[in-house]
Scaffold this motif. Structure first.
Motif, PDB file in Angstrom:
ATOM      1  N   THR A  48       0.838  -1.206   0.000  1.00 16.25           N
ATOM      2  CA  THR A  48       0.000   0.000   0.000  1.00 16.25           C
ATOM      3  C   THR A  48       0.872   1.255   0.000  1.00 16.25           C
ATOM      4  O   THR A  48       0.577   2.226  -0.700  1.00 16.25           O
ATOM      5  N   GLN A  51       2.097   1.841  -3.501  1.00 18.38           N
ATOM      6  CA  GLN A  51       1.050   2.376  -4.372  1.00 18.38           C
ATOM      7  C   GLN A  51       0.810   3.861  -4.107  1.00 18.38           C
ATOM      8  O   GLN A  51       0.749   4.676  -5.046  1.00 18.38           O
ATOM      9  N   ILE A  52       0.674   4.219  -2.848  1.00 15.73           N
ATOM     10  CA  ILE A  52       0.415   5.616  -2.494  1.00 15.73           C
ATOM     11  C   ILE A  52       1.632   6.481  -2.828  1.00 15.73           C
ATOM     12  O   ILE A  52       1.497   7.604  -3.320  1.00 15.73           O
ATOM     13  N   THR A  82      -0.394   6.656   3.630  1.00 15.72           N
ATOM     14  CA  THR A  82      -0.155   5.234   3.900  1.00 15.72           C
ATOM     15  C   THR A  82      -0.653   4.855   5.285  1.00 15.72           C
ATOM     16  O   THR A  82      -1.341   3.836   5.467  1.00 15.72           O
ATOM     17  N   THR A  85      -4.568   5.008   5.376  1.00 18.13           N
ATOM     18  CA  THR A  85      -5.183   3.927   4.610  1.00 18.13           C
ATOM     19  C   THR A  85      -5.063   2.587   5.332  1.00 18.13           C
ATOM     20  O   THR A  85      -6.030   1.826   5.432  1.00 18.13           O
ATOM     21  N   ASP A  91     -10.638   3.383   1.597  1.00 17.04           N
ATOM     22  CA  ASP A  91     -10.101   3.342   0.236  1.00 17.04           C
ATOM     23  C   ASP A  91      -8.832   4.175   0.149  1.00 17.04           C
ATOM     24  O   ASP A  91      -8.695   5.188   0.844  1.00 17.04           O
ATOM     25  N   MET A  92      -7.913   3.749  -0.714  1.00 17.07           N
ATOM     26  CA  MET A  92      -6.634   4.428  -0.829  1.00 17.07           C
ATOM     27  C   MET A  92      -6.788   5.904  -1.194  1.00 17.07           C
ATOM     28  O   MET A  92      -6.054   6.755  -0.713  1.00 17.07           O
ATOM     29  N   SER A  93      -7.779   6.216  -2.036  1.00 18.77           N
ATOM     30  CA  SER A  93      -7.970   7.596  -2.471  1.00 18.77           C
ATOM     31  C   SER A  93      -8.363   8.501  -1.307  1.00 18.77           C
ATOM     32  O   SER A  93      -7.976   9.672  -1.264  1.00 18.77           O
ATOM     33  N   LEU A  96      -5.274   9.023   0.745  1.00 20.34           N
ATOM     34  CA  LEU A  96      -4.377   9.870  -0.039  1.00 20.34           C
ATOM     35  C   LEU A  96      -4.790  11.333   0.046  1.00 20.34           C
ATOM     36  O   LEU A  96      -3.938  12.227   0.186  1.00 20.34           O
TER      37      LEU A  96
END
Length: 259
Positions: A48, A51-52, A82, A85, A91-93, A96
């Motif tokens: 994760t 990704q972020i 990070t 999340t 959700d990652m968004s 973020l």
């Protein structure tokens, strides 16, 4: 998910080390992926973090602190995103976007730290005039310490609040607002890429932009194969243009010899 004291301290230290590196050693100071992955590794989810970090890297393209100006801290955003999340399960968004908000807060902290450093600089000058060079060098370290503390504080606050508290705030928000956060989180990387393209010779290489878009949007290729194809194309372009001046020079020499 609740973080342990050790995890909180380690993530805060990662943020402080990043800032020290950025203003000092400059080894990996602008690498969002590295620092977010390290933070994710500490709290148990490096993927994760990766990704972020990659998403924040796209956002930060084309953004630079020129002439001592203050800009959003995208690496702080990646670290905080990070943590949020992973600890909240959102959700990652959403994580973020919260990270970006904290990164924007750094602009104000950065101004305060730089203002304080002005006093440190005058103090150094005062010690230099008095010939007290040991104190002058000692005062020099106050600057990096202030920057590191300014970096660590927002990260610490987010972690000390805890995932449950952040979740409570997010759950209290209306669906349209959290949906807006998700949309904003998806748009921000595009804005970063657009800012970068604004500084690049896109008109000259527009055909390559179209090819990259087709490979990604229609053929579904990932970033790595597209980057490899782009590297091959850039190498061929370099070879053809590097050979052209040599050929021109040989032709000119031949003309001079004939004359």
């Amino acid at each position: 998910m609740e973080l342990s004291i050790v995890q909180i301290i380690l993530v805060a230290l990662i943020a402080g080390i990043y800032r020290f590196d950025r203003i000092g050693t400059q080894i990996n100071g602008h690498n969002c992926v590295l620092w977010a992955t390290l933070a994710g590794l500490v709290i148990g989810d490096p993927f994760t973090g990766m990704q972020i970090g990659a998403t924040c890297m796209l956002m930060s393209l084309g953004v630079a602190a020129l002439g001592g100006s203050s800009v959003p801290d995208y690496i702080m955003a990646a670290i905080v995103g990070t943590v949020v999340t992973v600890t909240t399960g959102q959700d990652m968004s959403v994580g973020l976007t919260i990270g970006i908000a904290v990164g924007l807060l750094w602009v104000q902290i950065d101004v305060i730290v730089k203002t304080l450093n002005i006093f440190m600089a005058h103090k150094q000058l005062d010690f230099a005039h008095k010939g007290n060079y040991s104190m002058m060098k000692a005062v020099t370290w106050i600057g990096p310490v202030l920057f590191c503390v300014g970096e660590m504080l927002p990260v610490l606050i987010v972690m000390l609040i805890g995932g449950d508290a952040v979740n409570a705030v997010l759950n209290a928000m209306p669906a349209w607002f959290t949906g807006g956060l998700s949309i904003a989180g998806g748009i921000l990387p595009v804005v970063g890429m657009a800012m970068l393209l604004n500084y690049m010779p896109v008109k000259q290489f527009f055909s390559f932009v179209v090819i990259g878009f087709v490979l990604s949007a229609y053929l579904g290729l990932g970033i790595l194969p597209i980057a490899m194809l782009a590297g091959a194309a850039a190498y061929e372009y370099y070879k053809s243009h590097a050979a052209a001046p040599a050929a021109t020079a040989q032709t000119s020499e031949g003309v001079l010899e004939d004359e």
